[in-house]
Design an enzyme around this catalytic site. Structure first.
Site, short mmCIF file in Angstrom:
data_model
loop_
_atom_site.label_atom_id
_atom_site.label_comp_id
_atom_site.label_asym_id
_atom_site.label_seq_id
_atom_site.Cartn_x
_atom_site.Cartn_y
_atom_site.Cartn_z
N ASP A 249 0.82 -1.22 0.00
CA ASP A 249 0.00 0.00 0.00
C ASP A 249 0.85 1.27 0.00
O ASP A 249 0.63 2.19 -0.77
CB ASP A 249 -0.98 0.02 1.19
CG ASP A 249 -0.32 -0.27 2.53
OD1 ASP A 249 0.92 -0.47 2.58
OD2 ASP A 249 -1.03 -0.30 3.55
N ASP B 25 7.10 3.84 3.54
CA ASP B 25 7.35 4.97 4.44
C ASP B 25 8.85 4.97 4.77
O ASP B 25 9.66 5.47 3.99
CB ASP B 25 6.45 4.78 5.66
CG ASP B 25 6.49 5.93 6.64
OD1 ASP B 25 7.01 6.99 6.29
OD2 ASP B 25 6.01 5.77 7.78
N PHE C 184 0.22 11.54 7.42
CA PHE C 184 -0.39 10.23 7.70
C PHE C 184 -1.71 10.14 6.93
O PHE C 184 -2.59 10.98 7.10
CB PHE C 184 -0.62 10.02 9.20
CG PHE C 184 -0.84 8.57 9.51
CD1 PHE C 184 0.24 7.72 9.68
CD2 PHE C 184 -2.13 8.05 9.57
CE1 PHE C 184 0.05 6.37 9.93
CE2 PHE C 184 -2.33 6.69 9.81
CZ PHE C 184 -1.24 5.85 10.00
P1 IMP Z 1 7.61 1.30 6.51
O1 IMP Z 1 8.18 0.02 7.00
O2 IMP Z 1 7.94 2.44 7.42
O3 IMP Z 1 7.94 1.60 5.08
O4 IMP Z 1 6.06 1.19 6.69
C1 IMP Z 1 5.22 0.64 5.78
C2 IMP Z 1 3.89 0.31 6.44
O5 IMP Z 1 3.51 1.27 7.43
C3 IMP Z 1 2.81 0.35 5.41
O6 IMP Z 1 2.64 -0.90 4.80
C4 IMP Z 1 1.60 0.79 6.20
O7 IMP Z 1 0.94 -0.33 6.72
C5 IMP Z 1 2.16 1.62 7.33
N1 IMP Z 1 2.07 3.07 7.04
C6 IMP Z 1 3.08 3.91 6.73
N2 IMP Z 1 2.63 5.15 6.50
C7 IMP Z 1 1.29 5.09 6.66
C8 IMP Z 1 0.23 6.09 6.53
O8 IMP Z 1 0.43 7.27 6.22
N3 IMP Z 1 -1.02 5.62 6.76
C9 IMP Z 1 -1.30 4.34 7.09
N4 IMP Z 1 -0.36 3.39 7.21
C10 IMP Z 1 0.93 3.77 7.00
MG MG Z 2 1.04 -2.22 4.79
#
Ligand code: IMP
Ligand code: MG
Length: 177
Positions: A99, A102, A151
């Protein structure tokens, strides 16, 4: 359902057009192949269900769930497999369907984990990318939209498990559960 205080970032129409574009691009790139789409639960289910219907390829799907976020809307960086694949992906062309990227920690972990199972190829498609938030470098092969460091909820994305069913993507302005 009470609607939280939000600003609309991407409308249903904008999302649909971009998802179609991405699917066209992947269809072209994978002509003659039978890729396995690996959907990362739970956030990517809405994206997967639209994306796969626009793909003109004989795909198979499987699901994986990992946890990196607690109740707070920040990244803890600690990742666990909550649900593993049912399929053997050895020698298969794998496309991870995510999805949002981040920090990149989740995809980095997933990439390493899946590469250790010897797929023929592995690419990543994400609907959203927040490039300003990266903690580790990760190569995203197909990206729907680059978005600012906000977010967001809707179209599968949650805050405390809520708002996944909003049809558009919104910036959450108020963090109440
Ligand atoms: P990462 O490991 O920090 O890249 O995080 C990825 C996961 O964090 C995604 O698959 C989402 O489930 C969650 N996430 C990161 N940013 C958001 C946001 O803005 N809204 C909702 N979920 C988020
Ligand atoms: Mg996710």
């Amino acid at each position: 359902m009470p609607v939280p205080k939000t600003d609309i970032l991407l409308t249903q129409q904008e999302i649909m057009h971009r998802v179609k574009d991405l699917a066209l691009q992947v269809t072209r790139d994978y002509r003659g192949k039978k890729p396995v789409l690996i959907c990362i639960l739970k956030g990517a289910v809405v994206f997967l269900s639209d994306f796969m219907r626009y793909l003109q390829l004989p795909v198979e799907i499987d699901f994986m769930a990992v946890s990196s976020y607690g109740a707070a809307a920040t990244s803890s960086g600690v990742i666990r497999i909550l649900k593993d694949l049912e399929m053997n992906i050895e020698n298969r062309d794998i496309i991870i369907v995510e999805d949002i990227v981040d920090t990149g920690l989740t995809l980095n972990f997933l990439r390493e984990t899946l590469l250790s199972r010897a797929p023929r190829s592995l690419k990543i498609v994400t609907l959203l990318d927040k490039p300003d938030c990266r903690a580790v470098h990760i190569k995203v092969d197909y990206c729907g939209f680059c978005i600012p460091d906000e977010f967001v909820v809707g179209y599968g994305l949650d805050f405390n498990e809520k708002y996944r069913n909003l049809p558009d993507i919104r910036i959450l302005l108020e963090f109440k559960s």
